[in-house]
Design a protein around this motif. Structure first.
Motif, PDB file in Angstrom:
ATOM      1  N   GLN A   1       0.837  -1.169  -0.190  1.00  0.00           N
ATOM      2  CA  GLN A   1      -0.028  -0.049  -0.015  1.00  0.00           C
ATOM      3  C   GLN A   1       0.993   1.192  -0.072  1.00  0.00           C
ATOM      4  O   GLN A   1       1.290   1.816   1.147  1.00  0.00           O
ATOM      5  CB  GLN A   1      -1.015   0.264   1.469  1.00  0.00           C
ATOM      6  N   ARG A   2       1.332   1.538  -1.199  1.00  0.00           N
ATOM      7  CA  ARG A   2       2.386   2.564  -1.361  1.00  0.00           C
ATOM      8  C   ARG A   2       1.908   3.918  -0.801  1.00  0.00           C
ATOM      9  O   ARG A   2       3.115   4.645  -0.207  1.00  0.00           O
ATOM     10  CB  ARG A   2       2.911   2.780  -2.686  1.00  0.00           C
ATOM     11  N   SER A   3       0.729   4.667  -0.937  1.00  0.00           N
ATOM     12  CA  SER A   3       0.211   5.495  -0.229  1.00  0.00           C
ATOM     13  C   SER A   3       0.387   5.618   1.381  1.00  0.00           C
ATOM     14  O   SER A   3       0.528   6.732   1.925  1.00  0.00           O
ATOM     15  CB  SER A   3      -1.180   5.986  -0.660  1.00  0.00           C
ATOM     16  N   LYS A   4       0.850   4.451   1.912  1.00  0.00           N
ATOM     17  CA  LYS A   4       0.804   4.234   3.241  1.00  0.00           C
ATOM     18  C   LYS A   4       1.915   3.794   3.765  1.00  0.00           C
ATOM     19  O   LYS A   4       2.411   3.600   4.973  1.00  0.00           O
ATOM     20  CB  LYS A   4      -0.257   3.279   3.947  1.00  0.00           C
ATOM     21  N   ASN A   5       2.955   3.835   2.826  1.00  0.00           N
ATOM     22  CA  ASN A   5       4.162   3.085   2.924  1.00  0.00           C
ATOM     23  C   ASN A   5       4.097   1.545   3.869  1.00  0.00           C
ATOM     24  O   ASN A   5       4.952   1.570   4.474  1.00  0.00           O
ATOM     25  CB  ASN A   5       5.344   3.880   3.853  1.00  0.00           C
ATOM     26  N   TRP A   6       3.061   0.919   3.429  1.00  0.00           N
ATOM     27  CA  TRP A   6       2.971  -0.427   3.967  1.00  0.00           C
ATOM     28  C   TRP A   6       3.619  -1.469   3.020  1.00  0.00           C
ATOM     29  O   TRP A   6       3.455  -1.328   1.740  1.00  0.00           O
ATOM     30  CB  TRP A   6       1.555  -0.806   3.930  1.00  0.00           C
ATOM     31  N   VAL A   7       4.250  -2.407   3.840  1.00  0.00           N
ATOM     32  CA  VAL A   7       4.659  -3.715   2.893  1.00  0.00           C
ATOM     33  C   VAL A   7       3.582  -4.720   3.426  1.00  0.00           C
ATOM     34  O   VAL A   7       3.437  -4.873   4.576  1.00  0.00           O
ATOM     35  CB  VAL A   7       5.993  -4.152   2.987  1.00  0.00           C
ATOM     36  N   ILE A   8       3.268  -5.525   2.395  1.00  0.00           N
ATOM     37  CA  ILE A   8       1.937  -6.684   3.002  1.00  0.00           C
ATOM     38  C   ILE A   8       2.956  -7.692   2.765  1.00  0.00           C
ATOM     39  O   ILE A   8       3.347  -8.119   1.647  1.00  0.00           O
ATOM     40  CB  ILE A   8       0.653  -6.916   2.107  1.00  0.00           C
ATOM     41  N   VAL A   9       2.677  -9.016   3.934  1.00  0.00           N
ATOM     42  CA  VAL A   9       3.537 -10.053   3.773  1.00  0.00           C
ATOM     43  C   VAL A   9       2.222 -11.149   4.030  1.00  0.00           C
ATOM     44  O   VAL A   9       1.333 -10.976   4.444  1.00  0.00           O
ATOM     45  CB  VAL A   9       4.558 -10.248   4.748  1.00  0.00           C
ATOM     46  N   ASP A  10       2.683 -12.471   3.942  1.00  0.00           N
ATOM     47  CA  ASP A  10       1.634 -13.639   3.972  1.00  0.00           C
ATOM     48  C   ASP A  10       1.643 -14.249   5.466  1.00  0.00           C
ATOM     49  O   ASP A  10       1.664 -15.428   5.659  1.00  0.00           O
ATOM     50  CB  ASP A  10       1.783 -14.541   2.912  1.00  0.00           C
ATOM     51  N   ALA A  11       2.190 -13.619   6.375  1.00  0.00           N
ATOM     52  CA  ALA A  11       2.381 -14.076   7.927  1.00  0.00           C
ATOM     53  C   ALA A  11       1.562 -12.963   8.702  1.00  0.00           C
ATOM     54  O   ALA A  11       2.012 -11.678   8.930  1.00  0.00           O
ATOM     55  CB  ALA A  11       4.036 -14.169   8.254  1.00  0.00           C
ATOM     56  N   GLY A  12       0.390 -13.443   9.065  1.00  0.00           N
ATOM     57  CA  GLY A  12      -0.449 -12.543   9.686  1.00  0.00           C
ATOM     58  C   GLY A  12      -0.732 -13.321  11.290  1.00  0.00           C
ATOM     59  O   GLY A  12       0.586 -13.805  11.728  1.00  0.00           O
TER      60      GLY A  12
END
Length: 377
Positions: free
Chosen positions: A266-277
């Motif tokens: 989510q580039r507008s939020k400077n987030w990286v999303i990974v598959d470990a929740g």
């Protein structure tokens, strides 16, 4: 053997060299003080792991009867079940006793002791019992100076099919000790209070074969554990962000990590999303009150090198959200789609519980072993 980069994510990783070093550190403490080490196997719950820090020649501590059955079936004979026994579990104990003669349960009230006394004639042999003592007003246990401590011990001693073994405690309050002086004070208090309980019993003609104490922070506090006969601890084998936050270890001493893959941004939020929740990491936020809050885990590259400032800020069931403490833009070189990362756990016991096996890696990042574990109660 396969490369770490080939392991499907999320997966639980054990760095073998760090693990062995951690195990040796605790063993050296016990050997230097000439006291028995009774490792707590609840973090990894794995026979393959226990081979290195709690072989069957040693006494062990467990947190569930499932663990007790598992280790007893593998030849362990001296097993302390360090959770107050519930009446609905009493009918499970004889099967364990038949395998492990020194299987031991704990109690901290006359109600619990009397229930054990009533059930004990059904066992094929005598059941060992220890009394839990409260040394820090943290959780369970009898006060060392209480009359009920004496009454409980005497009742066990006089019961026909029970065997009084001694007293034990766990200074859980050490997890609130945020500097070395506080940990040292707690370690001394733990030993003084549990030895006071043993002394109180001795004055009433009741001898303790075992005076057992320990938690990873107090065991590694760097003070003499005078007054106890055995030291108990568990999470030291892998450590975690809580232990690092307390100063018990360094971040580089954490032997467990969760392998994960970048699946989006989510580039507008400077987030990286990974598959470990939270299903992969747990929802434990044990560092929230520390000087540095690690959120749901610290982020490392695939080699296990901490990426400074990056942490798992939030989790959903199967998604983790990685951010930087200064809210900077994630560099593409570190966080491109498909990049494999490792997350250092906040609480190793909670994270390990999410997995059925561990991938053990050597210094070449090759999976050299796979360790299975048990779960349930």
């Amino acid at each position: 053997m396969i490369s770490l980069s080939q392991v499907p994510t999320p997966a639980c990783i054990i760095d073998f060299d760090i693990f062995k070093r951690n195990c040796q550190r605790m063993l050296a403490v016990a050997e230097s003080e000439q006291i028995v080490l009774r490792p707590h196997v609840k973090t990894l719950k794995s026979l393959q792991a226990a081979k290195y820090y709690a072989p069957s020649s040693m006494p062990v501590t467990v947190s569930t009867l499932a663990e007790a059955r598992y280790f007893a079936s593998a030849g362990y004979t001296d097993i302390l079940y360090a959770v107050g026994i519930a009446p609905n579990k009493l009918n499970q104990l004889d099967a364990i006793l038949r395998l492990a003669a020194d299987f031991t349960v704990i109690a901290d009230s006359l109600a619990a002791v009397n229930t054990l006394i009533d059930f004990a004639p059904q066992y094929s042999q005598s059941l060992a019992v220890m009394l839990e003592v409260d040394v820090d007003d943290h959780r369970a246990g009898l006060l060392p100076e209480s009359d009920e401590l004496i009454a409980c011990a005497r009742a066990i001693q006089n019961a026909s099919n029970l065997r009084f073994r001694g007293v034990m405690t766990h200074a859980g309050g050490s997890y609130d000790c945020l500097d070395s002086s506080a940990r040292q004070a707690m370690a001394k208090q733990e030993c003084e209070r549990i030895s006071a309980a043993a002394g109180q019993l001795a004055r009433h003609g009741i001898q303790c074969d075992i005076v057992s104490a320990g938690s990873t922070p107090t065991a590694l506090a760097g003070v003499s554990h005078q007054g106890i006969t055995e030291l108990r601890a568990g999470v030291y084998a892998t450590f975690d962000c809580v232990m690092a936050g307390l100063g018990v270890c360094q971040v580089t001493d954490i032997a467990m990590s969760v392998l994960t893959c970048v699946i989006g941004h989510q580039r507008s939020k400077n987030w990286v999303i990974v598959d470990a929740g939270w299903m992969a990491l747990s929802r434990d936020q044990g560092t929230a009150g520390h000087h540095t809050d690690c959120g749901y885990g610290l982020v490392c590259d695939i080699n296990g090198q901490v990426l400074d400032g990056w942490y798992v800020k939030a989790t959903n069931q199967e998604h983790g959200i990685i951010c930087h403490r200064d809210n900077i833009e994630p560099p593409e070189a570190l966080f491109s789609y498909g990049q494999v990362l490792r997350i250092l756990p906040v609480h190793a016991c909670a994270t390990a519980a999410q997995y059925q096996q561990y991938h053990v890696v050597d210094d070449t990042l090759t999976v050299s072993q796979q360790w299975s574990r048990i779960s349930g109660w």
